[in-house]
Design an enzyme around this catalytic site. Structure first.
Site, mmCIF file in Angstrom:
data_model
loop_
_atom_site.group_PDB
_atom_site.id
_atom_site.type_symbol
_atom_site.label_atom_id
_atom_site.label_comp_id
_atom_site.label_asym_id
_atom_site.label_seq_id
_atom_site.Cartn_x
_atom_site.Cartn_y
_atom_site.Cartn_z
ATOM 1 N N GLU A 1 -3.562 7.489 -4.149
ATOM 2 C CA GLU A 1 -3.447 6.188 -3.483
ATOM 3 C C GLU A 1 -3.156 5.082 -4.483
ATOM 4 O OE1 GLU A 1 -6.080 4.400 0.020
ATOM 5 O OE2 GLU A 1 -6.951 3.978 -1.936
ATOM 6 N N TYR B 1 0.868 -1.188 0.000
ATOM 7 C CA TYR B 1 0.000 0.000 0.000
ATOM 8 C C TYR B 1 0.899 1.231 0.000
ATOM 9 C CZ TYR B 1 -3.193 3.608 1.575
ATOM 10 O OH TYR B 1 -3.933 4.764 1.661
#
Ligand code: ADP
Ligand code: MG
Length: 388
Positions: free
Chosen positions: A197, A109
C-alpha cells in the site's frame, strides 16, 4: 508479517519505485546527522511503527531546522505511539525515518492485494489519497477504481492507463504510474507479499510521482522462503502473545473480547467463537492447540490465555479425536501449578479418554465448571465473564 516503512522503501527502490530521499536513525543525534547529510531546508521525522495513522497523532513531524529534527526525534524515541490502527497500548518507537520534505501537489492512494472474491491480484487507486481508504470506500465509493490482473497475461499497460486516467495524470506521469505499478506487481510476486500500500502516492510540484508512505504485508505461510524478509522482522512491533504461541507451535490470534478460548482444531475453534458470540459474549482469542499436542503445549496455551488482562473467563472446549482428553487435563493441571487462576474456567471435554480427563480435573480440587453440553458451556462462560 509486517515490516517497517524504511524497510519497505528499500524494497521499493530495488523494484524501481521512486521514494523520497531519506535514511533511518535511532538516536536524536543520528537523526540530526541524517538530516544534515540529506541537505535541503526541510525534513520529515517519521516514527517507525507497524501501523498507519501516525500523521494524526504526532508520529510524522515536519522540521525546518536541524535542531528541530533533533528535538522531534527526542520526543518520539522511546515512547509508544497510539494510532487508530493500534490497540490502546500502542507500539514502541525505537527507530525513525528522516526524509526530505517534498512539496505536494496531489496525494493519491495506490495499493495492490489479493482479491479474495476473484482470487486474483487487484490494484486499487483513488484520487482521495492521504486519508483512510476505508472511509473513502464507505462514504464515496465512486472515488475508488480497481483493475484485476489475469494471472497468465500479467499486468497490462491499458490497466495502468485506466488508473492513471482516473487519477487525472498527464503526459509522462502516466508512464510514471505504470513504472510504479509494474514495480509493485513484481515485488508482490517475487516476495509473496499479500498487500502493498502506498498512501499517499504524491505528485510533486515538479510533476514527479513518489511513494511518500510504504506498507507491505507478507504472507506468513510463504515468508520462510524469503530469508531476506524474515531478517526484517521486528518482534518489538508484534503481539507478544502471538510470538510466544508460535514458539510453541500453537495457532493463537489475539482478539478484543473477554472470554479466553482453548480449543482443538481450527474448525471447532471457529464454531466455539461463534457460539460464544451467539450467547452474547466476545472471544478474547482464537486458539487451536492442534492435534498431536502434549501437556507442555497445553500448559503454555493456558498460561498465554491467562496472561491476557482482558480475559474474564475461560472456555476450554476439547473434542478428543487425535488429541486425548486426559493429556489436555494434565496440561491444565501443570499450568495451574505454576500460575494462579483468578478467573472462572468452564471445561467441556468429549471424545477419546474424556472420562479419564474429567476425573483428573474433578480430583484436582480445582474450581472448574465441568459441562458436557457445548451450548450450555458457552452460556455459562458468558454469564461467568459478566459476573466477574
Ligand atoms: P501515516 O499514514 O502513518 O499517517 P504518512 O507517511 O502517510 O504517515 O505521512 C502522513 C502525512 O505526512 C502525509 O500524508 C503527508 O502529507 C505528510 N508527509 C509525509 N512524508 C512527507 C514528506 N517527505 N514530505 C512532505 N510531506 C510528507
Ligand atoms: Mg500513510
Amino acid at each position: 508479517m509486517n515490516i517497517h516503512e524504511y524497510q519497505a522503501k528499500r524494497l521499493f527502490k530495488d523494484y524501481g519505485i521512486a521514494v523520497p530521499e531519506g535514511n533511518p536513525a535511532d538516536t536524536p543525534e543520528h537523526a540530526e546527522q541524517v538530516a544534515r547529510e540529506l541537505g535541503g531546508d526541510g525534513w520529515v521525522v517519521k516514527a517507525q511503527v507497524h501501523a498507519g495513522g501516525r500523521g494524526k497523532v504526532g508520529g510524522v513531524k515536519l522540521a525546518r531546522k536541524h535542531r528541530e529534527v533533533f528535538d522531534f526525534s527526542r520526543e518520539m524515541l522511546g515512547k509508544r505511539l497510539v494510532t487508530v490502527q493500534t490497540d490502546s497500548f500502542g507500539l514502541p518507537v525505537e527507530k525513525l525515518l528522516i526524509e526530505k520534505i517534498y512539496p505536494i501537489k496531489n496525494e493519491f492512494y495506490l495499493s495492490v492485494l489479493v482479491d479474495r472474491v476473484s482470487g486474483r491480484v487487484m490494484f486499487i487507486a483513488s484520487a482521495a489519497g492521504g486519508m483512510d481508504i476505508e472511509t473513502v470506500a464507505k462514504e464515496s465509493p465512486e472515488q475508488i477504481v480497481s483493475v484485476l490482473v489475469h494471472p497468465a497475461a500479467g499486468l497490462q499497460s491499458y490497466q495502468c492507463r485506466k488508473l492513471a486516467f482516473a487519477l487525472q495524470l498527464q503526459g509522462e506521469q502516466i508512464r510514471g504510474l505504470e513504472t510504479i505499478m509494474r514495480g509493485m506487481y513484481h515485488l508482490m510476486l517475487a516476495k509473496d507479499a499479500s498487500q502493498i500500500e502506498i498512501n499517499p502516492l504524491i505528485l510533486t510540484d515538479q510533476g514527479q510521482l513518489l511513494a511518500l508512505d510504504a506498507k507491505i504485508n507478507f504472507d506468513d505461510n510463504a515468508v520462510a522462503a524469503h530469508p531476506d524478509i524474515v531478517d526484517m522482522r521486528d518482534p518489538g512491533q508484534e503481539d507478544e502473545k502471538e510470538n510466544k504461541a508460535q514458539q510453541f507451535g500453537l495457532n493463537y490470534i489475539t482478539l478484543n473480547g473477554t472470554i479466553g478460548c482453548m480449543v482443538n482444531g481450527a474448525g471447532l475453534a471457529m464454531a466455539t467463537m461463534d457460539l460464544v458470540k451467539l450467547k452474547g459474549g466476545a472471544p478474547a482469542n482464537f486458539l487451536d492447540v492442534g492435534g498431536g499436542t502434549t501437556p507442555e503445549k497445553v500448559a503454555e496455551a493456558f498460561k498465554l490465555i491467562l496472561s491476557d488482562k482482558n480475559v474474564k473467563a475461560v472456555l476450554i472446549n476439547i473434542f478428543g479425536g487425535i488429541v486425548q482428553c486426559d493429556i489436555i487435563a494434565q496440561g491444565i493441571l501443570a499450568a495451574v501449578k505454576e500460575i494462579n487462576i483468578n478467573v472462572p474456567v468452564v471445561v467441556r471435554l468429549e471424545g477419546t479418554n474424556a472420562e479419564a480427563g474429567r476425573k483428573l480435573l474433578a480430583d484436582s480440587g480445582l474450581n472448574l465448571v465441568a459441562e458436557t453440553d457445548l451450548a450450555l458451556a458457552a452460556e455459562q462462560v458468558v454469564a461467568l465473564a459478566e459476573g466477574a
